[in-house]
Write a protein that holds these residues in place. Structure first.
Motif, short mmCIF file in Angstrom:
data_model
loop_
_atom_site.label_atom_id
_atom_site.label_comp_id
_atom_site.label_asym_id
_atom_site.label_seq_id
_atom_site.Cartn_x
_atom_site.Cartn_y
_atom_site.Cartn_z
N TYR A 1 -7.35 5.74 -6.24
CA TYR A 1 -6.43 5.84 -4.99
C TYR A 1 -7.32 5.80 -3.69
CZ TYR A 1 -2.11 7.01 -7.46
OH TYR A 1 -0.80 6.85 -8.31
N VAL B 1 -7.25 2.56 -1.73
CA VAL B 1 -5.84 2.42 -1.02
C VAL B 1 -6.37 2.65 0.44
CG1 VAL B 1 -3.66 2.88 -0.21
CG2 VAL B 1 -4.29 2.66 -2.80
N LEU C 1 -1.58 -8.05 -2.50
CA LEU C 1 -2.82 -7.70 -1.72
C LEU C 1 -3.97 -8.66 -2.16
CD1 LEU C 1 -2.45 -3.95 -3.28
CD2 LEU C 1 -2.25 -4.85 -0.77
N LEU D 1 1.92 1.70 -3.54
CA LEU D 1 0.95 2.30 -4.38
C LEU D 1 0.59 3.75 -4.21
CD1 LEU D 1 -2.16 -0.34 -4.18
CD2 LEU D 1 -0.84 0.22 -6.05
N LEU D 2 0.93 4.36 -2.96
CA LEU D 2 0.91 5.74 -2.80
C LEU D 2 2.20 6.54 -3.26
CD1 LEU D 2 -1.11 5.73 0.51
CD2 LEU D 2 -1.87 6.45 -1.92
N LEU E 1 -8.53 -2.92 -5.42
CA LEU E 1 -7.21 -2.53 -5.57
C LEU E 1 -6.64 -3.29 -6.87
CD1 LEU E 1 -6.30 -2.87 -1.83
CD2 LEU E 1 -6.27 -0.80 -3.03
N LEU F 1 0.68 -1.28 -0.09
CA LEU F 1 -0.16 -0.10 -0.03
C LEU F 1 0.68 1.09 -0.07
CD1 LEU F 1 -2.71 -1.03 2.43
CD2 LEU F 1 -2.91 -1.06 -0.14
N THR G 1 -4.18 -1.48 -9.46
CA THR G 1 -2.58 -1.71 -9.84
C THR G 1 -2.75 -2.30 -11.40
OG1 THR G 1 -3.15 -4.14 -9.22
CG2 THR G 1 -2.16 -3.00 -7.62
#
Length: 232
Positions: A155, A158, A30, A11-12, A44, A8, A48
């Motif tokens: 987003y 997340v 995930l 991802l950010l 999620l 995570l 991705t």
């Protein structure tokens, strides 16, 4: 190591070609974590895929417009708590000491309260400890997720996952107060310049800008881990 929190965090992080190449592995981590509801895991996976397949320049521009040019979506958590008050500086110093006590020396251009940096640190701590910290920030996480959902941004998922991992409901009054604040306009360059003039304090080195911790974070993705569905 909690690979979900690491995933995570990535991802950010600011999009890069290196990060795009890692998206299949991030998605696999995930997808296996039963602590996150199936619907959130599916969302999620979509995020991705979009990050893996999207044009890198468009992804970077979109990231900057969301998180760098919109103060109400800042990933620097203390900004939502202390704004530009002197208390923020003290909180930063305290957080750096927490990192050091945990055996981590911050080495990034980002501030220590930058959410990807915090999540990277929490991924190396016992999950019960990480969960307590996420619970303390639950109202911030939920507010950011709601604002991103309003903008129809992937987003947002997340933050939904992080809220679920926190194991708690956010303080309703604090959440309402945050959401009552107007969203800023990322195209208002004059307002953005004013923000930059206010925030000149830096913590740690500034190696080439961007999110330089990504390479080290990716290197740890295949490290041995405990089961993903652990409760502590």
């Amino acid at each position: 190591m909690d690979r979900t929190l690491k995933a995570l965090s990535l991802l950010l992080s600011y999009p890069s070609t290196e990060l795009q190449e890692a998206m299949p592995e991030i998605a696999a981590v995930l997808a296996r974590d039963a602590r996150i509801e199936a619907s959130h895991r599916a969302a999620l996976q979509t995020l991705t895929e979009n990050l893996a397949q999207g044009d890198i320049y468009a992804l970077q521009e979109g990231y900057v417009m969301l998180f760098d040019r919109s103060r109400s979506l800042s990933l620097n958590l203390f900004e939502h708590v202390h704004g530009e008050s002197r208390d923020r500086g003290g909180a930063m110093v305290s957080l750096i000491e927490t990192y050091r006590e945990g055996g981590v020396e911050p080495a990034t251009s980002e501030l220590p309260d930058h959410l990807p940096v915090l999540l990277e640190f929490l991924s190396m701590r016992p999950f019960a400890e990480a969960q307590d910290i996420l619970a303390d920030a639950a109202h911030i996480l939920d507010a950011l997720g709601t604002r991103l959902e309003r903008r129809e941004s992937g987003y947002a998922d997340v933050f939904k996952a992080l809220s679920q991992l926190s194991g708690t409901q956010p303080d309703a009054e604090a959440l309402t107060e945050m959401l009552a604040q107007p969203d800023d306009d990322p195209t208002d360059l004059e307002a953005l310049d004013a923000v930059w003039e206010e925030t000149e304090v830096t913590f740690g080195p500034d190696p080439n800008g961007g999110c330089p911790q990504v390479r080290d974070m990716l290197a740890g993705m295949d490290a041995p881990t405990t089961p993903l569905n652990r409760s502590a």
